[in-house]
Design a protein around this motif. Sequence first.
Motif, PDB file in Angstrom:
ATOM      1  N   HIS A 123       0.828  -1.206   0.000  1.00  0.00           N
ATOM      2  CA  HIS A 123       0.000   0.000   0.000  1.00  0.00           C
ATOM      3  C   HIS A 123       0.863   1.258   0.000  1.00  0.00           C
ATOM      4  CE1 HIS A 123      -3.818   2.147   1.202  1.00  0.00           C
ATOM      5  NE2 HIS A 123      -2.909   3.072   1.471  1.00  0.00           N
TER       6      HIS A 123
ATOM      7  N   HIS B 183       1.922   4.180  -3.168  1.00  0.00           N
ATOM      8  CA  HIS B 183       1.777   5.641  -3.099  1.00  0.00           C
ATOM      9  C   HIS B 183       2.995   6.377  -3.648  1.00  0.00           C
ATOM     10  CE1 HIS B 183      -2.109   6.228  -1.390  1.00  0.00           C
ATOM     11  NE2 HIS B 183      -1.848   5.600  -0.255  1.00  0.00           N
TER      12      HIS B 183
ATOM     13  N   HIS C  95      -6.225   7.075  -3.628  1.00  0.00           N
ATOM     14  CA  HIS C  95      -6.785   5.723  -3.576  1.00  0.00           C
ATOM     15  C   HIS C  95      -7.764   5.539  -4.727  1.00  0.00           C
ATOM     16  CE1 HIS C  95      -5.868   6.026   0.964  1.00  0.00           C
ATOM     17  NE2 HIS C  95      -4.916   5.365   0.374  1.00  0.00           N
TER      18      HIS C  95
ATOM     19  N   PHE D 222      -4.299   3.187  -8.412  1.00  0.00           N
ATOM     20  CA  PHE D 222      -3.619   2.815  -7.174  1.00  0.00           C
ATOM     21  C   PHE D 222      -3.877   1.339  -6.838  1.00  0.00           C
ATOM     22  CE2 PHE D 222      -3.916   2.146  -2.578  1.00  0.00           C
ATOM     23  CZ  PHE D 222      -2.643   2.504  -2.171  1.00  0.00           C
TER      24      PHE D 222
HETATM   25 ZN   LIG Z   1      -3.102   5.132   1.310  1.00  0.00          ZN
END
Ligand SMILES: [Zn+2]
Length: 175
Positions: free
Chosen positions: A123, A127, A133, A137
């Motif tokens: 996660h 980024h 998000h 992503f």
């Molecule tokens: Zn995040």
Amino acid sequence: MEREPLSYLGGYSEAVLERVRGWIARDELGAYLAERYTVPDRVLSNRELYDAAQELKRRHLRSSPPLSKVVFDPKLQVIENALGLHSSVSRVHGGRLVAKREIRIARLFERVPEEFLRMILVHELAHLREPDHDRAFYALCRHMEPDYEQYEFDLRLSLIQRDLERRRAGGPAPD
Ligand SMILES: [Zn+2]
């Protein structure tokens, strides 16, 4: 103030929430998680965390700028929609502006099943390329970990279970 257990599932559909309410009511969450995941018997060091992040990055995000720091941060609280914290700090270094990319992860994750830790790192690494998000992503997260969404959901369930167990034990209010 006590956290509403389902607040960890913000953004999930009402149908999902309803199912989870049933699991909580029947006290099934603990068994569900124990069947699928193994909690390691020791905490992970910052060094091991950094190496795990570098390995994932080397495999999937080779062209992204290097990471300067990956650490467990005792000051980080788990808040909705933020499992960790990624930052790009710009510092003047030898007359040049150098962007330092850091990943900080809440310390409560220093002892979680490896699938969850990998999911959290995926996660935060995603980024580096995708700030929001959005679909791009999550596509990148799935590219790095095909079961990403299942692990994220189950990690959130484990946070719910952790709060329920603490409450039952009469422990301190969950953070
Ligand atoms: Zn995040």
